[in-house]
Design a protein around this motif. Structure first.
Motif: not given
Length: 95
Positions: A21-24, A52-55, A69-72, A87-95
């Motif tokens: 739901s939304g765009t990321a 979200l930006t990461a290596s 993701p939260t720890t990252a 970002a939090m909704r996506l974090s929940g989906v990713l585990g």
């Protein structure tokens, strides 16, 4: 499109069975970007509610479930620009 982005799109689509739901946007440094929305994941670089930006290493660790993701984010390995709720909704989906 890089192999990292291609593999990530497939992995994200497996995790996002019902879409998002939304765009990321995941911006993977040196590799490209992945868009996530109600249709699932695809390679792309458009505007999004949250970016979200990461290596590559951090992104793979998040996808593989080796890094929360939260720890990252809290350790500076993942930067977030935009809607923290998305970002939090996506974090929940990713585990």
């Amino acid at each position: 499109m890089s192999d990292v982005v291609t593999e990530a799109v497939a992995a994200l689509n497996a995790k996002l069975a019902g879409g998002f739901s939304g765009t990321a946007k995941f911006a993977i440094k040196g590799e490209g970007s992945i868009m996530i929305d109600e249709s699932g994941a695809r390679a792309g670089d458009e505007d999004a509610d949250v970016t979200l930006t990461a290596s590559t290493e951090t992104f793979k660790a998040i996808l593989d479930g080796e890094l929360n993701p939260t720890t990252a984010f809290m350790t500076g390995k993942l930067s977030v620009d935009g809607d923290m709720g998305a970002a939090m909704r996506l974090s929940g989906v990713l585990g």
